[in-house]
Scaffold this motif. Sequence first.
Motif, PDB file in Angstrom:
ATOM      1  N   GLY A 136      30.489  48.511  59.969  1.00  0.00           N
ATOM      2  CA  GLY A 136      30.224  47.176  59.458  1.00  0.00           C
ATOM      3  C   GLY A 136      31.483  46.350  59.316  1.00  0.00           C
ATOM      4  N   GLY A 137      32.565  46.765  59.980  1.00  0.00           N
ATOM      5  CA  GLY A 137      33.796  45.978  59.987  1.00  0.00           C
ATOM      6  C   GLY A 137      34.892  46.508  59.094  1.00  0.00           C
ATOM      7  N   VAL A 138      34.636  47.532  58.298  1.00  0.00           N
ATOM      8  CA  VAL A 138      35.640  48.096  57.391  1.00  0.00           C
ATOM      9  C   VAL A 138      35.809  49.566  57.730  1.00  0.00           C
ATOM     10  N   ARG A 139      36.970  49.944  58.295  1.00  0.00           N
ATOM     11  CA  ARG A 139      37.096  51.271  58.903  1.00  0.00           C
ATOM     12  C   ARG A 139      37.095  52.430  57.922  1.00  0.00           C
ATOM     13  N   ASP A 140      37.331  52.153  56.623  1.00  0.00           N
ATOM     14  CA  ASP A 140      37.307  53.258  55.660  1.00  0.00           C
ATOM     15  C   ASP A 140      35.941  53.423  54.985  1.00  0.00           C
ATOM     16  N   GLN A 141      34.951  52.634  55.443  1.00  0.00           N
ATOM     17  CA  GLN A 141      33.572  52.795  54.980  1.00  0.00           C
ATOM     18  C   GLN A 141      32.818  53.738  55.917  1.00  0.00           C
ATOM     19  N   PRO A 142      31.674  54.258  55.512  1.00  0.00           N
ATOM     20  CA  PRO A 142      30.939  55.206  56.368  1.00  0.00           C
ATOM     21  C   PRO A 142      30.378  54.554  57.630  1.00  0.00           C
ATOM     22  N   ILE A 143      30.231  55.361  58.662  1.00  0.00           N
ATOM     23  CA  ILE A 143      29.572  54.936  59.886  1.00  0.00           C
ATOM     24  C   ILE A 143      28.102  54.644  59.590  1.00  0.00           C
ATOM     25  N   VAL A 144      27.582  53.588  60.219  1.00  0.00           N
ATOM     26  CA  VAL A 144      26.190  53.198  60.031  1.00  0.00           C
ATOM     27  C   VAL A 144      25.502  53.196  61.390  1.00  0.00           C
ATOM     28  N   ALA A 145      24.393  53.926  61.502  1.00  0.00           N
ATOM     29  CA  ALA A 145      23.703  54.063  62.785  1.00  0.00           C
ATOM     30  C   ALA A 145      23.322  52.717  63.380  1.00  0.00           C
ATOM     31  N   SER A 146      22.849  51.793  62.542  1.00  0.00           N
ATOM     32  CA  SER A 146      22.423  50.489  63.061  1.00  0.00           C
ATOM     33  C   SER A 146      23.594  49.694  63.636  1.00  0.00           C
ATOM     34  N   CYS A 147      24.779  49.836  63.047  1.00  0.00           N
ATOM     35  CA  CYS A 147      25.963  49.162  63.583  1.00  0.00           C
ATOM     36  C   CYS A 147      26.335  49.746  64.946  1.00  0.00           C
ATOM     37  N   VAL A 148      26.267  51.071  65.049  1.00  0.00           N
ATOM     38  CA  VAL A 148      26.545  51.730  66.328  1.00  0.00           C
ATOM     39  C   VAL A 148      25.537  51.274  67.374  1.00  0.00           C
ATOM     40  N   ALA A 149      24.257  51.225  66.999  1.00  0.00           N
ATOM     41  CA  ALA A 149      23.213  50.824  67.943  1.00  0.00           C
ATOM     42  C   ALA A 149      23.439  49.408  68.445  1.00  0.00           C
ATOM     43  N   ARG A 150      23.875  48.505  67.569  1.00  0.00           N
ATOM     44  CA  ARG A 150      24.137  47.125  68.000  1.00  0.00           C
ATOM     45  C   ARG A 150      25.293  47.085  69.001  1.00  0.00           C
ATOM     46  N   LEU A 151      26.324  47.866  68.740  1.00  0.00           N
ATOM     47  CA  LEU A 151      27.459  47.895  69.660  1.00  0.00           C
ATOM     48  C   LEU A 151      27.057  48.498  71.006  1.00  0.00           C
ATOM     49  N   VAL A 152      26.281  49.569  70.974  1.00  0.00           N
ATOM     50  CA  VAL A 152      25.811  50.178  72.215  1.00  0.00           C
ATOM     51  C   VAL A 152      24.980  49.177  73.010  1.00  0.00           C
ATOM     52  N   ALA A 153      24.083  48.459  72.338  1.00  0.00           N
ATOM     53  CA  ALA A 153      23.257  47.464  73.015  1.00  0.00           C
ATOM     54  C   ALA A 153      24.111  46.354  73.603  1.00  0.00           C
ATOM     55  N   GLU A 154      25.151  45.951  72.873  1.00  0.00           N
ATOM     56  CA  GLU A 154      26.054  44.913  73.369  1.00  0.00           C
ATOM     57  C   GLU A 154      26.753  45.353  74.637  1.00  0.00           C
ATOM     58  N   VAL A 155      27.304  46.570  74.605  1.00  0.00           N
ATOM     59  CA  VAL A 155      28.012  47.085  75.775  1.00  0.00           C
ATOM     60  C   VAL A 155      27.053  47.302  76.931  1.00  0.00           C
ATOM     61  N   ASP A 156      25.890  47.870  76.656  1.00  0.00           N
ATOM     62  CA  ASP A 156      24.928  48.098  77.723  1.00  0.00           C
ATOM     63  C   ASP A 156      24.474  46.790  78.350  1.00  0.00           C
ATOM     64  N   GLY A 157      24.247  45.772  77.528  1.00  0.00           N
ATOM     65  CA  GLY A 157      23.846  44.479  78.052  1.00  0.00           C
ATOM     66  C   GLY A 157      24.905  43.860  78.926  1.00  0.00           C
ATOM     67  N   CYS A 158      26.157  43.963  78.503  1.00  0.00           N
ATOM     68  CA  CYS A 158      27.263  43.426  79.314  1.00  0.00           C
ATOM     69  C   CYS A 158      27.454  44.246  80.578  1.00  0.00           C
ATOM     70  N   ASN A 159      27.244  45.570  80.497  1.00  0.00           N
ATOM     71  CA  ASN A 159      27.313  46.395  81.704  1.00  0.00           C
ATOM     72  C   ASN A 159      26.336  45.917  82.752  1.00  0.00           C
ATOM     73  N   ILE A 160      25.123  45.579  82.310  1.00  0.00           N
ATOM     74  CA  ILE A 160      24.091  45.102  83.240  1.00  0.00           C
ATOM     75  C   ILE A 160      24.509  43.793  83.877  1.00  0.00           C
ATOM     76  N   VAL A 161      25.040  42.880  83.052  1.00  0.00           N
ATOM     77  CA  VAL A 161      25.474  41.576  83.566  1.00  0.00           C
ATOM     78  C   VAL A 161      26.605  41.753  84.558  1.00  0.00           C
ATOM     79  N   GLU A 162      27.578  42.594  84.196  1.00  0.00           N
ATOM     80  CA  GLU A 162      28.727  42.806  85.079  1.00  0.00           C
ATOM     81  C   GLU A 162      28.315  43.474  86.394  1.00  0.00           C
ATOM     82  N   GLY A 163      27.304  44.349  86.317  1.00  0.00           N
ATOM     83  CA  GLY A 163      26.883  45.059  87.508  1.00  0.00           C
ATOM     84  C   GLY A 163      25.883  44.309  88.364  1.00  0.00           C
ATOM     85  N   ALA A 164      25.388  43.175  87.876  1.00  0.00           N
ATOM     86  CA  ALA A 164      24.365  42.439  88.610  1.00  0.00           C
ATOM     87  C   ALA A 164      24.913  41.812  89.882  1.00  0.00           C
TER      88      ALA A 164
END
Length: 235
Positions: free
Chosen positions: A207-235
């Motif tokens: 959630g933007g603070v590196r000494d706080q715990p990892i949050v699954a929903s934050c990871v999922a948003r980042l994965v979706a962001e990267v995957d979406g950009c991968n698709i755009v870049e590969g199109a």
Amino acid sequence: MTELLVSVRDAEEARQAHAGGAAILDVKEPASGSLGRAAPETIRDVLDGFAGAAPVSAALGELTDADACDFRTVDGRLAYAKIGLARAAGDGRWRERLTQAMEALPATVGRVAVAYADWRIAEAPAPEEVIEFAGSTDCAAVLLDTFEKRAGTLLEVAGFAAVRAFVEQARTEGLRVVVAGSLDAAAMRRLLPLAPDYFGVRGAACGGVRDQPIVASCVARLVAEVDGCNIVEGA
């Protein structure tokens, strides 16, 4: 295709990162620095829970803080192990010492050499020297990271052109590339055209603070962001 490596400090954070879709679970202790080495039992707990479900890597600290014998006890189930070079620039034998440390690792563990974008602050070898070393050994990959997290993000410290030069040089050496350093979604979108193999994150997955715990929903948003950009870049 670029994927996400998430740095976790324990098995519960590994569970959150895995649930969010992280491609690699990277064990480290962020309170001990950029490559803070977690306790052996922490690494073992993450491996016990996830070694069969996702690749697990681990930060092993800085070369100057250990000797080669410390690396012989590393768990052979790790997919990758990272060793940093802070404070090694003045040591004319750093290449020899890093080779010895990597040779001490179990043969099953992929070696990752770490370059710091703020290498002058870290008193580390310049990134191009680290790539040259990695290309001349059996390293599987190189990581470009920031040493002093208060100095800013990777793009603030190095700039886009320097990151591009790093990736291109690593590619000519046949190395896989990990890019990290306080990256957020916007930075990853900007860097994705360089096509690193992995973006390494922690703070953005907390959630933007590196000494706080990892949050699954934050990871999922980042994965979706990267995957979406991968698709755009590969199109």
